[in-house]
Each structure stands twice: as structure tokens, then as C-alpha cells.
Design an enzyme around this catalytic site. Structure first.
Site, PDB file in Angstrom:
ATOM      1  N   LYS A 133       0.816  -1.226   0.000  1.00  0.00           N
ATOM      2  CA  LYS A 133       0.000   0.000   0.000  1.00  0.00           C
ATOM      3  C   LYS A 133       0.848   1.273   0.000  1.00  0.00           C
ATOM      4  CE  LYS A 133      -4.112  -2.074   0.349  1.00  0.00           C
ATOM      5  NZ  LYS A 133      -5.168  -1.982  -0.658  1.00  0.00           N
ATOM      6  N   GLU A 155      -9.756   5.828   3.128  1.00  0.00           N
ATOM      7  CA  GLU A 155     -10.536   4.748   3.736  1.00  0.00           C
ATOM      8  C   GLU A 155      -9.561   3.613   3.989  1.00  0.00           C
ATOM      9  OE1 GLU A 155     -10.066   4.928   0.494  1.00  0.00           O
ATOM     10  OE2 GLU A 155      -9.338   2.877   0.256  1.00  0.00           O
ATOM     11  N   SER A 421       1.691  -9.701  -0.654  1.00  0.00           N
ATOM     12  CA  SER A 421       1.343  -8.273  -0.564  1.00  0.00           C
ATOM     13  C   SER A 421       1.605  -7.653   0.798  1.00  0.00           C
ATOM     14  CB  SER A 421      -0.122  -8.080  -0.951  1.00  0.00           C
ATOM     15  OG  SER A 421      -0.957  -8.901  -0.156  1.00  0.00           O
TER      16      SER A 421
HETATM   17  C1  PLP Z   1      -1.620  -6.806   2.756  1.00  0.00           C
HETATM   18  C2  PLP Z   1      -2.795  -6.550   1.877  1.00  0.00           C
HETATM   19  N1  PLP Z   1      -2.904  -7.239   0.734  1.00  0.00           N
HETATM   20  C3  PLP Z   1      -3.946  -7.063  -0.109  1.00  0.00           C
HETATM   21  C4  PLP Z   1      -4.956  -6.172   0.205  1.00  0.00           C
HETATM   22  C5  PLP Z   1      -6.111  -6.039  -0.740  1.00  0.00           C
HETATM   23  O1  PLP Z   1      -6.104  -4.842  -1.408  1.00  0.00           O
HETATM   24  P1  PLP Z   1      -5.746  -4.772  -2.961  1.00  0.00           P
HETATM   25  O2  PLP Z   1      -6.645  -5.748  -3.653  1.00  0.00           O
HETATM   26  O3  PLP Z   1      -6.031  -3.374  -3.334  1.00  0.00           O
HETATM   27  O4  PLP Z   1      -4.320  -5.136  -3.110  1.00  0.00           O
HETATM   28  C6  PLP Z   1      -4.883  -5.422   1.397  1.00  0.00           C
HETATM   29  C7  PLP Z   1      -5.921  -4.454   1.733  1.00  0.00           C
HETATM   30  O5  PLP Z   1      -5.981  -3.889   2.769  1.00  0.00           O
HETATM   31  C8  PLP Z   1      -3.772  -5.633   2.245  1.00  0.00           C
HETATM   32  O6  PLP Z   1      -3.639  -4.949   3.385  1.00  0.00           O
END
Ligand code: PLP
Length: 437
Positions: A133, A155, A421
Site C-alpha cells: 500500500k 478509507e 502483498s
Molecule cells: C496486505 C494486503 N494485501 C492485499 C490487500 C487487498 O487490497 P488490494 O486488492 O487493493 O491489493 C490489502 C488491503 O488492505 C492488504 O492490506
């Protein structure tokens, strides 16, 4: 009224009902268009998006009139910024020196042995603040500053986007207000405390099922009330054009790095598979970005099946959704036959959303991506397996991408990149509830 417009209106009626005091402002529909621009924020490949922000029939900008000027100004500012060397230099410098990029591409040998294939993890969990993020938060807050905005709103679901935005606001000395559903505040306490320590105001949202959709509604209402001084930093590839494209470009650094890292480690600059979880779709957009037009690369989006896609407790929007409008874009939305939004459910706060970014609606419906719905249990098993095999505790969201490993057969010579992620620190309370240690 044609069918399309009727469907748009139904969805909007639901949103309007959420808060009568803001009904005046909420979501009456205006479709805005923009002139085409060329961009240079490092994408070697352009997304399949047109000048009006449509990916096929998904996307666009369905916004209240009061935000029209904001969205137009944002488009101009964004396209001018990404053509500006100074902006790019500042963005890249912070990604390198502050976030710690490039994030490693790590060959997970033990996991590879278990699944008899070649699994690489793109370690977004090692970024400052613990997830992908921050890439978007830096780009967006730099843009806000360039536009002379003094008040930042965001948000958040899992709290990672809130923490990332609060972090960059602390760095840049800007006021920061984060909307967060009360359910998510309870399940992501460490991130709430981090945001507060960073000086952000965390506003609890108690409408709907008190999760990401409801927090996004509140942030949009705030933006409608303060259009002049406020910049809304959206945390995923959702919202009206240009947000989906803008967030995808700020995140595209993920696949840009993957290309040269794969070249170094495997001798080839692309993998056979890229796997990423999708909430709104930003980490997946970043991980897919430079491979979208390479059809040798198969793209797998892992969405949250919750307790199962046929249980009524799911957030598998691509499998269960129908076309509609949510938060300013035409996309797939989980909705009842008369257009009321179905409250989503997932163990993971970041995937608990009834819509999906328009890019992913397009990739899935055009069969460019394969969508695999991963249940809470499969995600928990994936998280535990990674923890014990590799010594890495993933975020619950990323655990859904790991859940794909048990559901899909890969060949021994395949190169499979999983976008990790985020890290699991924020999820320890949830893990401890479900996993016997
Ligand atoms: C670590 C992590 N991965 C994935 C996501 C999912 O979001 P996005 O689909 O925008 O990557 C989030 C959302 O808060 C997150 O914190």
C-alpha cells in the site's frame, strides 16, 4: 430508462439510503470524460484503458456533480505529474530510500519442493509499513502536495492503506483523516494504534456491516463536503477514473522489478504464472501490470470465498457479482436482483469488499485472468504452511494468494510468482483464534 441506467440507479439508491443527511450529495450520476494524455511513470506497457477510464465496458467516472471539478483537476494533475521528471525522481527516491525498494524476489525452496514447481515470492511484506500500500500512498500524497491540498482523507479495511497514508502524511506534514469500519477497527487493532501514533485521526464507521465498503462511503461523503482543500487517497484500483489507472501505475513498480529480478534469477524476464490476491485489486494490478500484454504469462487472481461461494458469507465478487456501479465505477458488484448491495464476508479485512476494480472485472470477463476463490480455511492453511516452511508469516490477504497453491496444479519447470502483498503482524489476533499452536 434503459436497463443500464436502471441498474446504475438501483445501486445508487442503496448508497443514498445509507445516510439521509448526505443524500443530497451521494452518487447522483454524471458521466465525465477526459482528453487522452501520454504518460511516462515507467509503465513500459499501457493498461487496456481508454481515455474515459473504461477497461472494456468497466470503469468510467460516475460521480456527484460536486466532485466533477475535483476529478477533472486530479486527472490533469496526475497526467502532468507523471510526465514530470522531478515528480518521478522524488517518487523513485522515496521508494528506494524510504520504502526500501526494490523488494526482494525470493525463491521459496521449501514451498517449491512441497508443490514440485518453482515458487518465487515478491516480498512486498518487507516494505516500510509492511505491505504494498505504501507505493500508492507515496505517489498519491506527493500528487496532493503538488496540487496544494492540505487535508488528506483515506478509507481503510485491513488498516495497511490507512497506516501507509498516515505515514506519508507524517513525513510530509499533512493532516490525515482515515475512515475505518468499526468491525475492522476491532480486528485490526495494531494498525489502528499505529495510525493514531502517526498523528492521523481514525474515524469509526458504523453503517452497513462496518467494513471497507462503508468506510469508502464515508470517505466519499467527506470529499463531497470538502472538495476544495481535500485530497482523497484511495487505497485500491477502485473509484472513478483516474483512480484505478493512477493506483495501478503507482503499483506497477512491483512487476517492473519482477521483470529484471526474474531475468537475473531465471534467465527469463517473465514467469509462467503471477498469482495475487484481489480485494479492490491494487497489489494484483501492480503484479500483473507489465505482463498483461504478454500472453505467455498466466495471471491468477485469488479472491476471498469466505466460508464458501455458495454460503452467503463470501466476498468472491468476480464469481458472484453482476455489473453495476459502486464507488464511482461500473464494475462487478455483489448485489441482489433488485440492485441492493450484498454485504460481503471474509476473514480478511482487506478482501471484504462487494466490488472489484474495473481492470480486474475486465481481465476476468475477457478470460485474460483466471479467478480462483479461496476460502478462509484454505487461506489459513496457506498462511500456516508458509510460516512453517519458510519462516514468513503473511498477511491474511496474501494468504489467499498462497491458498491457490493447493487448488491449482503447476508443472515442475513452471516459474510461479506469488505477490506476497503484506506481512501478518496485524493479523496475529485472528490467527491465534483459528490456529492451534
Ligand atoms: C496486505 C494486503 N494485501 C492485499 C490487500 C487487498 O487490497 P488490494 O486488492 O487493493 O491489493 C490489502 C488491503 O488492505 C492488504 O492490506
Amino acid at each position: 430508462m434503459n436497463d443500464q441506467l436502471r441498474e446504475v440507479n438501483k445501486t445508487n439508491i442503496h448508497e443514498q439510503a445509507a445516510d439521509a443527511t448526505h443524500r443530497r450529495l451521494a452518487f447522483f450520476i454524471t458521466i465525465h470524460t477526459t482528453m487522452s494524455q501520454t504518460t511516462t511513470i515507467k509503465p513500459k506497457h499501457q493498461l487496456p484503458v481508454d481515455d474515459n477510464g473504461y477497461y472494456g465496458r468497466f470503469g468510467g467516472a460516475y460521480i456527484p456533480e460536486i466532485l466533477h471539478k475535483n476529478v477533472e483537476t486530479l486527472k490533469e494533475a496526475f497526467y502532468s505529474a507523471i510526465d514530470d521528471k522531478r515528480f518521478n525522481d522524488e517518487f523513485n527516491k522515496l521508494l528506494r530510500d524510504y520504502v526500501g525498494r526494490p523488494s526482494p524476489l525470493y525463491k521459496a525452496e521449501a514451498l517449491s519442493r512441497i508443490y514440485n514447481t518453482n515458487i518465487y515470492l515478491k516480498r512486498e511484506d518487507l516494505n516500510h509499513t509492511g505491505a504494498h500500500k505504501i507505493n500508492n500512498a507515496i505517489g498519491s500524497v506527493l500528487l496532493a502536495k503538488r496540487m496544494g491540498k492540505t487535508r488528506i482523507i483515506a478509507e481503510t479495511g485491513a488498516g495497511q492503506h490507512g497506516v501507509a497514508t498516515a505515514t506519508v502524511c507524517a513525513l510530509e506534514g499533512l493532516e490525515c483523516i482515515v475512515y475505518m469500519g468499526a468491525t475492522d477497527i476491532a480486528r485490526q487493532q495494531p494498525n489502528v494504534q499505529r495510525m493514531k501514533m502517526l498523528g492521523a485521526k481514525v474515524v469509526p464507521v458504523t453503517s452497513g456491516n462496518k467494513t471497507l465498503k462503508d468506510a469508502t462511503n464515508e470517505a466519499i461523503r467527506d470529499w463531497c463536503c470538502h472538495p476544495a482543500d481535500t485530497f482523497y487517497v484511495i487505497g485500491s484500483t477502485v473509484g472513478p477514473h483516474p483512480y484505478p489507472e493512477m493506483v495501478a501505475r503507482f503499483q506497477s513498480v512491483i512487476s517492473e522489478e519482477m521483470m529484471w529480478q526474474l531475468k537475473q534469477q531465471t534467465g527469463r524476464s517473465y514467469p509462467d504464472y503471477v498469482v495475487a490476491c484481489v480485494g479492490g485489486g491494487s497489489n494484483a494490478a501492480g503484479a500483473f501490470y507489465h505482463f498483461i500484454d504478454n500472453d505467455k504469462v498466466r495471471l491468477i487472481a485469488a479472491e476471498a470465498a469466505g466460508k464458501g461461494i455458495d454460503t452467503n458469507e463470501s466476498a468472491a465478487t468476480i464469481k458472484l457479482g453482476r455489473e453495476g456501479i459502486i464507488h464511482g465505477a461500473r464494475t462487478l458488484v455483489m448485489q441482489t436482483p433488485d440492485g441492493q448491495i450484498i454485504e460481503p464476508y471474509s476473514i480478511s479485512a482487506g478482501l471484504d469488499y462487494p466490488g472489484i476494480g474495473p481492470l480486474h472485472a475486465y481481465l476476468a470477463t475477457s478470460h485474460r485472468s483466471e479467478v480462483i476463490a479461496v476460502t478462509d480455511t484454505e487461506a489459513l492453511e496457506g498462511a500456516m504452511q508458509l510460516t512453517r516452511a519458510e519462516g514468513i508469516i503473511p498477511a491474511l490477504e496474501s494468504a489467499h494468494a498462497l491458498g491457490v497453491l493447493g487448488k491449482k496444479k503447476f508443472k515442475p519447470d513452471d516459474v510461479v510468482v506469488i505477490n506476497l502483498s503484506g506481512r501478518g503482524d496485524k493479523d496475529m489476533n485472528t490467527y491465534l483464534q483459528y490456529i492451534n499452536i
